[in-house]
Design a protein around this motif. Sequence first.
Motif, PDB file in Angstrom:
ATOM      1  N   ASN A   1       0.803  -1.210  -0.067  1.00 17.29           N
ATOM      2  CA  ASN A   1       0.089   0.097   0.032  1.00 17.29           C
ATOM      3  C   ASN A   1       0.876   1.201   0.154  1.00 17.29           C
ATOM      4  O   ASN A   1       1.499   1.629   1.130  1.00 17.29           O
ATOM      5  CB  ASN A   1      -0.801   0.028   1.178  1.00 17.29           C
ATOM      6  CG  ASN A   1      -1.873   1.088   1.144  1.00 17.29           C
ATOM      7  OD1 ASN A   1      -2.620   1.223   0.382  1.00 17.29           O
ATOM      8  ND2 ASN A   1      -1.849   1.977   2.167  1.00 17.29           N
TER       9      ASN A   1
ATOM     10  N   HIS B   1      -1.559   7.744  10.255  1.00 23.51           N
ATOM     11  CA  HIS B   1      -2.457   7.575   9.187  1.00 23.51           C
ATOM     12  C   HIS B   1      -2.165   6.062   8.391  1.00 23.51           C
ATOM     13  O   HIS B   1      -3.098   5.297   8.228  1.00 23.51           O
ATOM     14  CB  HIS B   1      -2.011   8.383   8.090  1.00 23.51           C
ATOM     15  CG  HIS B   1      -2.912   8.097   6.619  1.00 23.51           C
ATOM     16  ND1 HIS B   1      -3.683   8.774   6.205  1.00 23.51           N
ATOM     17  CD2 HIS B   1      -2.354   7.120   5.633  1.00 23.51           C
ATOM     18  CE1 HIS B   1      -4.073   8.206   4.892  1.00 23.51           C
ATOM     19  NE2 HIS B   1      -3.406   7.240   4.650  1.00 23.51           N
ATOM     20  N   GLU B   2      -0.844   5.504   8.650  1.00 19.29           N
ATOM     21  CA  GLU B   2      -0.459   4.110   8.019  1.00 19.29           C
ATOM     22  C   GLU B   2      -1.013   3.142   9.049  1.00 19.29           C
ATOM     23  O   GLU B   2      -1.602   2.166   8.541  1.00 19.29           O
ATOM     24  CB  GLU B   2       1.085   4.216   7.757  1.00 19.29           C
ATOM     25  CG  GLU B   2       1.340   4.851   6.586  1.00 19.29           C
ATOM     26  CD  GLU B   2       0.847   4.592   5.303  1.00 19.29           C
ATOM     27  OE1 GLU B   2       0.899   3.533   5.000  1.00 19.29           O
ATOM     28  OE2 GLU B   2       0.408   5.548   4.685  1.00 19.29           O
TER      29      GLU B   2
ATOM     30  N   HIS C   1      -9.279   4.922   2.826  1.00 21.24           N
ATOM     31  CA  HIS C   1      -9.160   6.328   2.840  1.00 21.24           C
ATOM     32  C   HIS C   1     -10.517   6.770   3.189  1.00 21.24           C
ATOM     33  O   HIS C   1     -11.683   6.391   2.767  1.00 21.24           O
ATOM     34  CB  HIS C   1      -8.902   7.002   1.615  1.00 21.24           C
ATOM     35  CG  HIS C   1      -7.232   6.669   1.436  1.00 21.24           C
ATOM     36  ND1 HIS C   1      -6.605   6.415   0.213  1.00 21.24           N
ATOM     37  CD2 HIS C   1      -6.295   6.728   2.461  1.00 21.24           C
ATOM     38  CE1 HIS C   1      -5.246   6.254   0.855  1.00 21.24           C
ATOM     39  NE2 HIS C   1      -4.969   6.484   1.956  1.00 21.24           N
TER      40      HIS C   1
ATOM     41  N   HIS D   1      -4.496   2.339   8.366  1.00 18.19           N
ATOM     42  CA  HIS D   1      -4.496   1.305   7.278  1.00 18.19           C
ATOM     43  C   HIS D   1      -4.640  -0.017   7.846  1.00 18.19           C
ATOM     44  O   HIS D   1      -5.270  -1.190   7.716  1.00 18.19           O
ATOM     45  CB  HIS D   1      -3.709   1.508   6.107  1.00 18.19           C
ATOM     46  CG  HIS D   1      -3.951   2.520   5.492  1.00 18.19           C
ATOM     47  ND1 HIS D   1      -5.164   2.646   4.875  1.00 18.19           N
ATOM     48  CD2 HIS D   1      -3.307   3.629   4.800  1.00 18.19           C
ATOM     49  CE1 HIS D   1      -5.485   3.892   4.058  1.00 18.19           C
ATOM     50  NE2 HIS D   1      -3.956   4.276   3.984  1.00 18.19           N
TER      51      HIS D   1
END
Length: 428
Positions: A3, A171-172, A181, A175
């Motif tokens: 990703n 943010h990561e 998102h 995931h």
Amino acid sequence: MRNPLRWILGAGLLASAGLLPAWTATGDRLDLSQRDFRLFDNFTQATLHGNLTPHPNWPGSTDVELAAWKAGAEWGSLPMGLGDGDPSQDQVGSGDANFDFLWNGNAAGIGSANDNIISAIPGSSGGVLWFTELPSSDGWRMRVYEDLAAWDDGPGDPVPGALDFQGVLTHELGHVLGLGHSSVPGATMSSVIAGTGVAARSIEADDQIGLQSIYGLRSRTLKPRIDGLSGWTVPGATVTIVGANFSPAGNEIWFNNALADGGAAGGEPFVLSGIASPGGSEIVFTMPPGGAEDGAVHVRNSLSGDVSLSEAHPFRAGSIVDTVRLSGPESVSAGAVVALGIANAPPSAPFRVLASARGSGSILQGHPFDVGLPVHNLGGGRADSTGAGGFTSPPVPPRLAGRTIYLELAAASGGQLFDSNLVATTVL
Ligand SMILES: [Zn+2]
């Protein structure tokens, strides 16, 4: 699957404008065996090793490790400790879901694609700054192309031209825990993040709702909760954890594992198991001879699944558990007074402030303190109903110029003594 993160600086138009803005889920989820994460510090940038100031809420980690820890802790179910230590947000720990990451400190290598380790990778790959190897349900790995961008470890704003490591990692990790998102501008999981990424450190309502939809809203009645620790965390000593929703028998205490290997073994927590809590609100255990390191402690009760693991609570191995938070200046002029701030004391507790020329430890009234002997009693006061307060010392004797004085607070409540962290002040 990789990703990739391609950073977009500045505001941009959202591709999905016009649709109802919302979080998305990828289908990945982390069970309790995959909550751990570590960092292999092969990062070479000085700006990722700029923050060398320890913070009492985050024992044992500074610079890029501390930034990584806080990125995971923000997704946590409750504020980490007092929630402080990050100037960009009021509290770290905003998830309020049945979900908590387990920060496990350093790794000694990059690990396999499923060992949950973050590290740097040399070279470049088509403008990708950072990639996360997914799916995450069976483990994951992150690699950062350090040569492509300047990164900063905080805790303040990045140096000019650098990106915020903590914000991007928040943010990561979103995931990793199963979020895609979001089309909500300003959400941590937005595909377009403005500026340096500092704002992404703090998750927004949309991120929270997404997290809670995967793991459930934090159960107030089932999920263990840690309110505080007391005791002395040296091997063989007794430590008490106070909180809620502990099981009558079969609780576990999860510590940061002192093992720093490059594979899966060091990612597992160091666990004490089979621990009783007859009333459900207190756990008393004996510190093991080794295996745990500074970081955080979690309690797992005898239930199963997401709901059985508590939030993280600050833990310092091999020392006195500092219940009360004392703050003071780094230096004071000879002849001037020292103004101290007090937090997290027992409500309305009377206290005394102790001073010494040494910070080498002592036992007073059977209780271990950080100040060394001889100890001088500077006077006292009383905490307010929230456990906060202040204290102003007598003028510092001029003969102490050039020396360091060590200050510690002792508070009494319910027949017990509570001590603070040590404040070291240089006399000018
Ligand atoms: Zn993303």
